[in-house]
Enzyme design. Structure first.
Site, PDB file in Angstrom:
ATOM      1  N   GLY A 172       0.839  -1.196   0.000  1.00  0.00           N
ATOM      2  CA  GLY A 172       0.000   0.000   0.000  1.00  0.00           C
ATOM      3  C   GLY A 172       0.871   1.241   0.000  1.00  0.00           C
ATOM      4  O   GLY A 172       2.022   1.231  -0.433  1.00  0.00           O
ATOM      5  N   GLY A 173       0.309   2.320   0.538  1.00  0.00           N
ATOM      6  CA  GLY A 173       1.034   3.585   0.569  1.00  0.00           C
ATOM      7  C   GLY A 173       2.334   3.505   1.347  1.00  0.00           C
ATOM      8  O   GLY A 173       3.222   4.346   1.168  1.00  0.00           O
ATOM      9  N   GLY A 407      24.194  12.475 -29.534  1.00  0.00           N
ATOM     10  CA  GLY A 407      23.769  13.166 -28.311  1.00  0.00           C
ATOM     11  C   GLY A 407      24.330  12.491 -27.074  1.00  0.00           C
ATOM     12  O   GLY A 407      24.558  13.145 -26.048  1.00  0.00           O
ATOM     13  N   ALA A 408      24.578  11.186 -27.185  1.00  0.00           N
ATOM     14  CA  ALA A 408      25.097  10.459 -26.026  1.00  0.00           C
ATOM     15  C   ALA A 408      26.487  10.973 -25.643  1.00  0.00           C
ATOM     16  O   ALA A 408      26.879  10.924 -24.478  1.00  0.00           O
ATOM     17  CB  ALA A 408      25.119   8.966 -26.314  1.00  0.00           C
TER      18      ALA A 408
HETATM   19  C1  HXC Z   1      -3.234  -4.534  12.232  1.00  0.00           C
HETATM   20  C2  HXC Z   1      -2.142  -6.374  11.456  1.00  0.00           C
HETATM   21  C3  HXC Z   1      -1.944  -5.753  10.217  1.00  0.00           C
HETATM   22  C4  HXC Z   1      -2.437  -4.438  10.033  1.00  0.00           C
HETATM   23  C5  HXC Z   1      -1.062  -7.692  10.124  1.00  0.00           C
HETATM   24  N1  HXC Z   1      -1.576  -7.572  11.351  1.00  0.00           N
HETATM   25  N2  HXC Z   1      -1.263  -6.599   9.422  1.00  0.00           N
HETATM   26  N3  HXC Z   1      -2.778  -5.752  12.458  1.00  0.00           N
HETATM   27  N4  HXC Z   1      -3.071  -3.878  11.086  1.00  0.00           N
HETATM   28  N5  HXC Z   1      -2.257  -3.775   8.920  1.00  0.00           N
HETATM   29  C6  HXC Z   1      -1.534  -8.537  12.422  1.00  0.00           C
HETATM   30  C7  HXC Z   1      -2.390  -9.751  12.167  1.00  0.00           C
HETATM   31  O1  HXC Z   1      -3.702  -9.517  12.595  1.00  0.00           O
HETATM   32  C8  HXC Z   1      -1.687 -10.806  13.014  1.00  0.00           C
HETATM   33  O2  HXC Z   1      -2.047 -10.604  14.351  1.00  0.00           O
HETATM   34  C9  HXC Z   1      -0.236 -10.414  12.898  1.00  0.00           C
HETATM   35  O3  HXC Z   1      -0.213  -9.053  12.484  1.00  0.00           O
HETATM   36  C10 HXC Z   1       0.506 -11.228  11.864  1.00  0.00           C
HETATM   37  O4  HXC Z   1      -0.237 -11.226  10.670  1.00  0.00           O
HETATM   38  P1  HXC Z   1      -0.536 -12.545   9.864  1.00  0.00           P
HETATM   39  O5  HXC Z   1      -1.577 -12.220   8.878  1.00  0.00           O
HETATM   40  O6  HXC Z   1      -0.779 -13.674  10.808  1.00  0.00           O
HETATM   41  O7  HXC Z   1       0.882 -12.781   9.186  1.00  0.00           O
HETATM   42  P2  HXC Z   1       1.191 -13.301   7.727  1.00  0.00           P
HETATM   43  O8  HXC Z   1       0.396 -14.511   7.419  1.00  0.00           O
HETATM   44  O9  HXC Z   1       2.652 -13.376   7.654  1.00  0.00           O
HETATM   45  O10 HXC Z   1       0.669 -12.148   6.742  1.00  0.00           O
HETATM   46  C11 HXC Z   1       1.268 -10.875   6.809  1.00  0.00           C
HETATM   47  C12 HXC Z   1       0.465  -9.881   5.969  1.00  0.00           C
HETATM   48  C13 HXC Z   1      -1.024  -9.910   6.384  1.00  0.00           C
HETATM   49  C14 HXC Z   1       0.568 -10.286   4.494  1.00  0.00           C
HETATM   50  C15 HXC Z   1       1.090  -8.532   6.145  1.00  0.00           C
HETATM   51  O11 HXC Z   1      -1.095  -9.781   7.792  1.00  0.00           O
HETATM   52  C16 HXC Z   1      -1.802  -8.815   5.770  1.00  0.00           C
HETATM   53  O12 HXC Z   1      -2.240  -8.933   4.606  1.00  0.00           O
HETATM   54  N6  HXC Z   1      -2.048  -7.757   6.510  1.00  0.00           N
HETATM   55  C17 HXC Z   1      -2.836  -6.647   6.061  1.00  0.00           C
HETATM   56  C18 HXC Z   1      -2.068  -5.827   5.093  1.00  0.00           C
HETATM   57  C19 HXC Z   1      -2.820  -4.616   4.673  1.00  0.00           C
HETATM   58  O13 HXC Z   1      -3.770  -4.671   3.913  1.00  0.00           O
HETATM   59  N7  HXC Z   1      -2.410  -3.472   5.251  1.00  0.00           N
HETATM   60  C20 HXC Z   1      -2.950  -2.232   4.912  1.00  0.00           C
HETATM   61  C21 HXC Z   1      -2.254  -1.804   3.650  1.00  0.00           C
HETATM   62  S1  HXC Z   1      -2.750  -0.238   3.139  1.00  0.00           S
HETATM   63  P3  HXC Z   1      -2.061 -11.785  15.433  1.00  0.00           P
HETATM   64  O14 HXC Z   1      -2.598 -11.147  16.658  1.00  0.00           O
HETATM   65  O15 HXC Z   1      -2.941 -12.840  14.858  1.00  0.00           O
HETATM   66  O16 HXC Z   1      -0.647 -12.230  15.556  1.00  0.00           O
HETATM   67  C22 HXC Z   1      -1.739   0.725   3.939  1.00  0.00           C
HETATM   68  C23 HXC Z   1      -2.019   2.123   3.663  1.00  0.00           C
HETATM   69  C24 HXC Z   1      -0.867   2.969   3.983  1.00  0.00           C
HETATM   70  O17 HXC Z   1      -0.891   0.350   4.639  1.00  0.00           O
HETATM   71  C25 HXC Z   1      -1.216   4.300   3.460  1.00  0.00           C
HETATM   72  C26 HXC Z   1      -0.164   5.278   3.581  1.00  0.00           C
HETATM   73  C27 HXC Z   1      -0.543   6.498   2.843  1.00  0.00           C
END
Ligand code: HXC
Length: 517
Positions: A172-173, A407-408
């Site tokens: 994401g961002g 040009g290079a």
């Molecule tokens: C809160 C999160 C989290 C998140 C993971 N966790 N991502 N908690 N916010 N964004 C937590 C899970 O609930 C889990 O908690 C622990 O972290 C480990 O995650 P798992 O899923 O068990 O690990 P894994 O299988 O390795 O997968 C990792 C992952 C997946 C691929 C990152 O967790 C995931 O898809 N997370 C969401 C990613 C996402 O969509 N983020 C937002 C992106 S947009 P427990 O308690 O079970 O251990 C963004 C915008 C930014 O970031 C903008 C800036 C401008």
């Protein structure tokens, strides 16, 4: 907690709790993925005993989704300062064992705090990223936290060096913080970066792709050019950071670190006389030229698998840090194209921002022709390199080893765009274009009317070659300061960079330029 003993014990327990992050189970899961924990990474990065943590006892302030029942000291990121090879750095290391290293309001505040300190104190910032992105439960405050970081990344750009290691997810961002920093280091198979993940890609475009193929280290090292260095594992990634760090000053006001060097005799390198093939259309390995010119084993290549027709990297010449940009005849004859121009331009600007002198090795047949290049903007992208060199005020030295056409020739750090010293080897060919193309144009009529057009064309190619495929017209005009034998190159460079060490060049007063982005 009344007695002094109880109070001391409380602090010890708090520190231990913070150091345990998300707990043993999640630490084991991290190890099972082949990854080190945030603290283990810091232990490898920082000089022993030098790391001083701050904000170790910070917790998040969220109450939604029962988050107030899950308070983990440090809130998923370790921040602080210390020494890397004896020099001050500020560092953050995201802890995937705590809410997946996700960025909350307080997590962001911790990073922002050390970024501000790094800027105030003129020391590099190193970020070890391993995060699921914005803390989903927190919503917009987390997005705001990211933007606070992006803003500081941008303000710090060109003031202090900023390194981003991506050692896990970065989606994401969140990708835009590393993208705003100077160098990105990734770990093969355990890290990835993308703006939208495979699921979103499938929904929107029906395209099926794995995380690795979409945004793994290999993809970004070879296809997108987003990452600059790829490591096999976390330990090598940290080692890579330290290595690059050794070539770079701590801020834009300082000179790069120097290594002691004693001149060794005449510094002649006879092996350089043997590298170029007799046939000027045959390739040769420019890395062999670089190896002979720079201090032993000092060339550290940047983005080796991206736009392979141009080489960029750090090196040392007589102990002094030097940035190298070189056409690579082994790949597409060293032609300049969109990717090569962008790759080199960004590197030139980094070196210029941080007072690292530039050495440019030229063997370029020209810009790559074709609709693909034109439609994708070789004009504005090629102009980036021209702009970057023209604007650079660091000492700039050029060696033309063979071709410098069209040009290079101008773009590759020619005298006309501000290079300080330009050398050519006797094998240099400096002209508007290669003999074949040139003779086809200027002798078109003569060739067409000849009894044997093929023979005539060959004759004209030879005539043009004799007339223009050498460095002496350029030398006669002072565009080339000296024609030197290849073996003399290192010797000349040592003396030239020494001569240029106090160079002062000032750009016209302006708010900022308008590089053709
Ligand atoms: C809160 C999160 C989290 C998140 C993971 N966790 N991502 N908690 N916010 N964004 C937590 C899970 O609930 C889990 O908690 C622990 O972290 C480990 O995650 P798992 O899923 O068990 O690990 P894994 O299988 O390795 O997968 C990792 C992952 C997946 C691929 C990152 O967790 C995931 O898809 N997370 C969401 C990613 C996402 O969509 N983020 C937002 C992106 S947009 P427990 O308690 O079970 O251990 C963004 C915008 C930014 O970031 C903008 C800036 C401008």
């Amino acid at each position: 907690m009344r007695t002094k003993k109880e109070k001391d014990a409380y602090l010890i327990v708090q520190n231990e709790r913070a150091e345990l992050g998300g707990g043993i189970k999640r630490i084991d899961q991290q190890h099972a993925k082949g990854k080190l924990t945030a603290r283990e990474r810091l232990n490898l990065l920082m000089d022993p005993g030098s790391f001083q943590e701050i904000d170790k006892l910070v917790t998040h302030r969220s109450k939604d989704f029962d988050l107030d029942k899950q308070l983990i000291l440090g809130d998923g990121v370790i921040t602080g300062f210390g020494q890397v090879t004896g020099r001050l750095v500020y560092v953050f290391s995201q802890d995937f064992t705590v809410f997946g290293g996700s960025l909350s309001e307080t997590h962001a505040e911790k990073i922002v705090k050390i970024m501000d300190m790094a800027m105030k104190n003129g020391a590099p910032l190193i970020g070890l990223n391993d995060s699921g992105g914005a803390r989903i439960q927190e919503g917009v405050v987390s997005l705001g936290g990211y933007a606070d970081i992006f803003y500081r990344n941008t303000r710090a750009s060109g003031v202090i060096p900023q390194f981003s290691a991506v050692m896990g997810p970065c989606a994401g961002g969140a990708v835009y913080s590393p993208a705003l920093t100077d160098f990105i280091f990734m770990v093969d198979q355990t890290s990835y970066m993308f703006v939208t993940g495979p699921n979103v890609v499938k929904t929107v475009t029906q395209e099926e792709v794995t995380s690795e193929a979409l945004g793994g280290a290999h993809t970004h090292a070879s296809k997108s050019g987003v990452t600059h260095f790829t490591a096999h594992n976390d330990a090598q990634c940290i080692f890579d950071i330290k290595k690059v760090f050794g070539y770079i000053p701590s801020n834009c006001e300082e000179l790069p670190p120097e290594q002691p060097y004693e001149l060794q005799g005449d510094e002649l390198r006879p092996a350089l006389d043997q590298i170029l093939p007799e046939n000027t259309n045959h390739p040769y390995e420019m890395r062999e030229v670089i190896k002979e010119i720079v201090d032993m084993d000092s060339f550290h290549e940047v983005q080796p698998d991206y736009a392979e027709n141009i080489l960029i990297g750090f090196s040392r010449i007589a102990g002094k840090s030097t940035g190298i940009v070189a056409n690579q005849p082994m790949s597409y004859a060293g032609v300049l194209d969109i990717h090569a121009s962008k790759k080199a331009a960004r590197f030139v600007r980094f070196c210029d921002a941080f007072n690292i002198p530039l050495l440019v090795l030229v063997d370029v047949p020209g810009f790559l022709p074709g609709t693909d290049q034109e439609w994708n903007g070789i004009i504005s992208n090629g102009a980036k390199l021209l702009y970057a060199f023209s604007e650079a005020t660091v000492p700039r030295v050029t060696i033309i080893t063979r071709k410098a056409y069209g040009g290079a020739y101008d773009v590759m750090n020619s005298k006309h765009i501000g290079a300080d010293m330009n050398f050519a080897w006797p094998s240099a060919e400096i002209a508007v274009m290669g003999a074949k193309g040139a003779s086809e144009i200027i002798f078109k009529k003569e060739i067409a009317e000849a009894a044997d057009p093929k023979e005539k064309h060959q004759e004209k190619i030879e005539e043009y070659t004799d007339k223009f495929a050498h460095p002496y017209h350029a030398a006669a005009r002072g565009y080339i300061d000296e024609v030197i034998f290849p073996r003399e190159t290192r010797h000349r460079l040592i003396r030239t960079f020494e001569m240029l060490k106090n160079k002062v060049a000032v750009l016209p007063r302006k708010k900022h330029g308008n590089i053709p982005l």
